[in-house]
Design a protein around this motif. Structure first.
Motif, mmCIF file in Angstrom:
data_model
loop_
_atom_site.group_PDB
_atom_site.id
_atom_site.type_symbol
_atom_site.label_atom_id
_atom_site.label_comp_id
_atom_site.label_asym_id
_atom_site.label_seq_id
_atom_site.Cartn_x
_atom_site.Cartn_y
_atom_site.Cartn_z
ATOM 1 N N ALA A 148 -1.328 6.930 10.594
ATOM 2 C CA ALA A 148 -1.457 5.758 9.730
ATOM 3 C C ALA A 148 -0.121 5.043 9.570
ATOM 4 O O ALA A 148 -0.057 3.813 9.581
ATOM 5 C CB ALA A 148 -1.996 6.164 8.363
ATOM 6 N N LEU A 149 0.966 5.810 9.422
ATOM 7 C CA LEU A 149 2.290 5.190 9.316
ATOM 8 C C LEU A 149 2.598 4.359 10.563
ATOM 9 O O LEU A 149 3.089 3.229 10.462
ATOM 10 C CB LEU A 149 3.357 6.268 9.118
ATOM 11 N N SER A 150 2.303 4.906 11.721
ATOM 12 C CA SER A 150 2.537 4.177 12.966
ATOM 13 C C SER A 150 1.670 2.927 13.043
ATOM 14 O O SER A 150 2.118 1.860 13.488
ATOM 15 C CB SER A 150 2.255 5.076 14.174
ATOM 16 N N LEU A 202 0.843 -1.186 0.000
ATOM 17 C CA LEU A 202 0.000 0.000 0.000
ATOM 18 C C LEU A 202 0.879 1.237 0.000
ATOM 19 O O LEU A 202 2.099 1.156 0.175
ATOM 20 C CB LEU A 202 -0.942 0.005 1.215
ATOM 21 N N SER A 203 0.257 2.399 -0.197
ATOM 22 C CA SER A 203 0.955 3.685 -0.134
ATOM 23 C C SER A 203 0.370 4.506 1.006
ATOM 24 O O SER A 203 -0.832 4.460 1.264
ATOM 25 C CB SER A 203 0.796 4.449 -1.452
ATOM 26 N N CYS A 204 1.246 5.263 1.680
ATOM 27 C CA CYS A 204 0.800 6.076 2.810
ATOM 28 C C CYS A 204 1.539 7.408 2.785
ATOM 29 O O CYS A 204 2.769 7.443 2.665
ATOM 30 C CB CYS A 204 1.049 5.353 4.123
ATOM 31 N N GLY A 250 3.257 -4.731 11.086
ATOM 32 C CA GLY A 250 4.144 -5.504 10.236
ATOM 33 C C GLY A 250 4.492 -4.934 8.885
ATOM 34 O O GLY A 250 5.240 -5.567 8.128
ATOM 35 N N PHE A 251 3.985 -3.756 8.543
ATOM 36 C CA PHE A 251 4.369 -3.152 7.259
ATOM 37 C C PHE A 251 5.724 -2.471 7.401
ATOM 38 O O PHE A 251 6.033 -1.887 8.436
ATOM 39 C CB PHE A 251 3.322 -2.123 6.812
#
Length: 390
Positions: free
Chosen positions: A352-354, A343-345, A360-361
């Motif tokens: 959302a990044l956290s 996915l993209s963030c 696990g991303f």
């Protein structure tokens, strides 16, 4: 006498995603690997002569806590598997409760009348569990053995050893992930020394410490999502999709000058026409809780499954349910042979990044977005043991 440590597997996907994983071959979570490390420390100075586990990934991986540092072979047995859940396998608990509420009630009550379509009954798993444990003990007189199995398997097998029938099951506790039950077995007679001991886990890594469903009198409710199909030919579903997209953009960037709602809807419609499973409506009871959008074509050649949009309504944020949408994506992509979620963030979306990194991303690159960088992120969902103990 045989000393037998009966140990539940570490936290696995079903525990985290709130999906039904009986004999479905689920993976260990990142937190589960922390539990395995704690279990390894617990048994560092405990003599063990043999190690057994069910032949499922989550038990075999948990067993590494003992058989690897002690230099023992792992012996696997299919009769140590979890209760078979038949057609319920890898379905959400909330979804099954809606479609088969009566049978779900029988499951919760550990009723002998329970049987998921195509699955096992509690009496069957009891007989299987008792036979397996006694057979293992007979092979190791005057030795210590570690046996890795599953929650419902352990609960019913120990209940049989204690002489507890179905009516008494509600009084029994539930074992935490990696909890240990100690049995002493002499000539087929079993003494339960202790059960469901999780003293090696801190509250931060205990699975049960983060959940409320098992706590009597606890008024806090764990929210379990179920998933309904989208129908983008229906006005209500189109409006909901556009509302979610616009709210997410506005909430993140505080502006709409580069927002292309029509383009988002057109992309969603194209994917949905090709495969209706690419859009799922997350539901909390009768309320719309969010949505999951996939792009099944993107990354397919690299065995990747792309998540185009993961969204929770404002009232469902910060209550721990977002990970259930990741579980839904895994459930849809893994049967297609995908080994990674992608996915993209936006770099501006720190919450959302956290969230993604917690589950696990990992960041694998960056591209230009509407207002800054978009991080490309991936999560491994294959069956290689990528979380092996050092």
């Amino acid at each position: 006498m045989t000393t037998l440590y009966l140990i539940r597997h570490a936290e696995a996907e079903g525990n985290l995603y709130r999906r039904i994983h009986g004999q479905y071959n689920s993976l260990i979570t990142d937190n589960g690997y922390r539990q395995i490390q704690a279990l390894q420390k617990r048994f560092a100075d405990v003599p063990i002569d043999a190690v057994y586990s069910s032949d499922l990934f989550r038990t075999m991986t948990t067993a590494r806590a003992i058989y690897v540092p002690k230099g023992l072979p792992l012996q696997t047995r299919a009769d140590l598997r979890e209760l078979g859940m038949g057609e319920w396998e890898d379905r959400s608990w909330a979804g099954i409760d809606r479609t088969d509420h009566t049978m779900m009630g029988l499951f919760s009550a550990a009723s002998p009348d329970f049987r998921a379509p195509g699955g096992e009954s509690f009496p069957e798993v009891r007989r299987r569990g008792v036979a397996a444990i006694l057979d293992i003990a007979s092979k190791h007189p005057n030795q210590s053995v570690a046996v890795f199995a599953h929650g419902t398997f352990i609960r019913n097998t120990v209940a049989e050893f204690l002489g507890i029938g179905p009516e008494g099951m509600k009084k029994m506790g539930h074992s935490d992930n990696t909890a240990v039950t100690l049995l002493e077995i002499t000539d087929g007679k079993v003494k339960v020394v202790y059960m469901d001991d999780n003293s090696h886990l801190t509250p931060e890594i205990s699975t049960l410490a983060q959940q409320h469903w098992w706590k009597k009198g606890d008024q806090r409710a764990d929210v379990n999502l179920w998933f309904a199909p989208f129908d983008l030919t229906q006005e209500a579903d189109r409006v909901f999709y556009q509302t979610c997209r616009e709210e997410a953009w506005q909430n993140l960037y505080g502006r709409l000058d580069r927002y292309n709602g029509t383009g988002f809807l057109d992309d969603a419609y194209a994917s949905w026409q090709e495969d209706p499973r690419s859009l799922s409506m997350a539901m909390a009871g009768n309320r719309r809780a969010g949505l999951l959008q996939l792009d099944p074509n993107r990354g397919a050649q690299e065995k990747k499954g792309y998540v185009s949009f993961l969204y929770l309504t404002p009232e469902q944020r910060h209550n721990g349910v977002g990970v259930q949408l990741i579980g839904k994506a895994v459930s849809l992509y893994r049967p297609l042979g995908r080994e990674r979620l992608q996915l993209s963030c936006s770099e501006a979306n720190q919450p959302a990044l956290s969230f993604y990194e917690k589950y696990g991303f990992r960041r694998t690159g960056a591209t230009a977005g509407a207002y800054g960088r978009l991080y490309e992120m991936e999560k491994y969902i294959g069956y290689d043991d990528q979380g092996a103990l050092d």
